[in-house]
Design an enzyme around this catalytic site. Structure first.
Site, PDB file in Angstrom:
ATOM      1  N   ARG A   1       0.990  -1.315   0.022  1.00 28.92           N
ATOM      2  CA  ARG A   1       0.016  -0.047   0.006  1.00 28.92           C
ATOM      3  C   ARG A   1       1.089   1.176  -0.067  1.00 28.92           C
ATOM      4  O   ARG A   1       1.124   1.742   1.229  1.00 28.92           O
ATOM      5  CB  ARG A   1      -0.882  -0.041   1.169  1.00 28.92           C
ATOM      6  CG  ARG A   1      -1.910  -1.213   1.187  1.00 28.92           C
ATOM      7  CD  ARG A   1      -2.525  -1.191   2.480  1.00 28.92           C
ATOM      8  NE  ARG A   1      -3.533  -2.262   2.504  1.00 28.92           N
ATOM      9  CZ  ARG A   1      -4.469  -2.566   3.516  1.00 28.92           C
ATOM     10  NH1 ARG A   1      -4.475  -1.732   4.764  1.00 28.92           N
ATOM     11  NH2 ARG A   1      -5.514  -3.804   3.470  1.00 28.92           N
TER      12      ARG A   1
ATOM     13  N   ASP B   1       2.318   5.018  -0.424  1.00 27.16           N
ATOM     14  CA  ASP B   1       1.718   6.141   0.356  1.00 27.16           C
ATOM     15  C   ASP B   1       1.444   7.432  -0.792  1.00 27.16           C
ATOM     16  O   ASP B   1       1.757   7.172  -1.866  1.00 27.16           O
ATOM     17  CB  ASP B   1       2.555   7.047   1.323  1.00 27.16           C
ATOM     18  CG  ASP B   1       2.626   6.098   2.629  1.00 27.16           C
ATOM     19  OD1 ASP B   1       1.698   5.447   2.863  1.00 27.16           O
ATOM     20  OD2 ASP B   1       3.688   6.200   3.425  1.00 27.16           O
TER      21      ASP B   1
ATOM     22  N   TYR C   1      12.395  -1.883  -3.272  1.00 25.78           N
ATOM     23  CA  TYR C   1      12.280  -0.352  -3.308  1.00 25.78           C
ATOM     24  C   TYR C   1      13.267   0.199  -3.928  1.00 25.78           C
ATOM     25  O   TYR C   1      14.760  -0.255  -3.293  1.00 25.78           O
ATOM     26  CB  TYR C   1      11.921   0.154  -1.960  1.00 25.78           C
ATOM     27  CG  TYR C   1      10.207  -0.061  -1.606  1.00 25.78           C
ATOM     28  CD1 TYR C   1       9.413   0.783  -2.129  1.00 25.78           C
ATOM     29  CD2 TYR C   1      10.003  -1.305  -0.828  1.00 25.78           C
ATOM     30  CE1 TYR C   1       7.917   0.691  -1.587  1.00 25.78           C
ATOM     31  CE2 TYR C   1       8.487  -1.691  -0.434  1.00 25.78           C
ATOM     32  CZ  TYR C   1       7.678  -0.587  -0.907  1.00 25.78           C
ATOM     33  OH  TYR C   1       6.264  -0.916  -0.393  1.00 25.78           O
TER      34      TYR C   1
ATOM     35  N   ARG D   1      11.471   5.313   3.682  1.00 26.05           N
ATOM     36  CA  ARG D   1      11.681   6.805   3.661  1.00 26.05           C
ATOM     37  C   ARG D   1      12.359   7.153   5.029  1.00 26.05           C
ATOM     38  O   ARG D   1      13.183   8.281   5.041  1.00 26.05           O
ATOM     39  CB  ARG D   1      10.425   7.507   3.576  1.00 26.05           C
ATOM     40  CG  ARG D   1       9.799   7.288   2.187  1.00 26.05           C
ATOM     41  CD  ARG D   1       8.235   7.714   2.054  1.00 26.05           C
ATOM     42  NE  ARG D   1       8.104   9.491   2.480  1.00 26.05           N
ATOM     43  CZ  ARG D   1       6.914   9.831   2.728  1.00 26.05           C
ATOM     44  NH1 ARG D   1       5.929   9.063   2.818  1.00 26.05           N
ATOM     45  NH2 ARG D   1       6.951  10.909   3.228  1.00 26.05           N
TER      46      ARG D   1
END
Length: 257
Positions: A51, A53, A112, A203
């Site tokens: 999911r 952001d 990622y 992040r």
């Protein structure tokens, strides 16, 4: 019902994130479900591997959808892409999968990429796609700091207060930090691999490593922050526009062949 796996690419800028919102805000999930509804009029609900952001992009998101018709996968992807226009969302692969395949729960690895561009001139072609900093951070110092985070740890420090995961303990398999030249500066690419991640974990890690690269933190402070198991010990959270979900792996690649 027939179940299909979809590999999806999107620019996260126009969306509030992957997940459908009760307020009706634009989401990637809602866009794909609306496209499915134009092919088979019904209320569709799809599940994704991650999911992402608001503002986060994907080149390798995976979702699964159940349809009444046993579509040819190529024709299904072509039809979905037609109905997704002009939104910045595309189905790049489609495959018929077993009924027990689940985009989220069957996944064994997620990857990622975070893109940081260091240059004085404003970014133009990559606007909204990278985190721009003015000075080149020290990649060697960031690699030294990142080495403390690889392995199985309690990542409470690097976990959003809104995270709904049952446990903060995760195994981070890799953090690679590469520097490549770009016009007028340099791009720093952070590649992270794990079976799963906590909310804002990537992040939070990148934002903390940037502090090391900028010389504001010594590398050892990252180890201390991890050991603190305290969100207050984390560095700044990197902005979303540099982050990409680039791939999801399964015991058997649904898109092989």
């Amino acid at each position: 019902m027939a179940r299909f796996a979809l590999r999806i690419e999107y620019h996260g800028g126009p969306f509030c994130g992957w997940q459908r919102q009760a307020e009706g805000l634009p989401s990637v999930q809602a866009a794909v479900e609306a496209a499915l509804g134009r092919l088979e009029p019904a209320e569709h609900r799809i599940a994704a591997a991650g999911r992402t952001d608001a503002g986060v992009h994907a080149t390798g998101q995976v979702a699964h959808a159940d349809l009444a018709r046993d579509w040819d996968p190529f024709r299904l992807s072509e039809a979905l892409n037609w109905h997704l226009k002009p939104l910045p969302v595309a189905v790049t692969a489609c495959a018929r999968v077993a009924d027990d395949f689940h985009a989220r729960f069957s996944a064994v690895e997620r990857r990622y990429l975070f893109r940081m561009v260091a240059r004085r001139a404003p970014v133009t072609l990559d606007a909204g796609l990278v985190w721009q900093v003015r000075e080149l951070p020290d990649p060697a110092a960031m690699r030294d700091a990142a080495s403390h985070l690889v392995g199985r740890h309690d990542f409470t420090t690097f976990r959003s207060a809104l995270c709904q995961a049952d446990s903060p303990v995760k195994t981070l398999d890799e953090i690679a930090i590469d520097e490549v030249p770009c016009p007028g500066g340099h791009e720093i690419r952070f590649t992270l691999r794990a079976r799963s991640f906590l909310h804002n974990q990537v992040r939070s890690i990148v934002g903390t490593l940037e502090r090391v690269g900028a010389g504001a933190w010594p590398p050892a402070r990252v180890a201390a922050a991890l050991a603190a198991r305290d969100r207050a010990a984390c560095g700044p959270v990197a902005p979303p526009q540099g982050l990409y979900l680039t791939g999801v792996s399964y015991p058997a690649d649904p898109f092989a062949g």
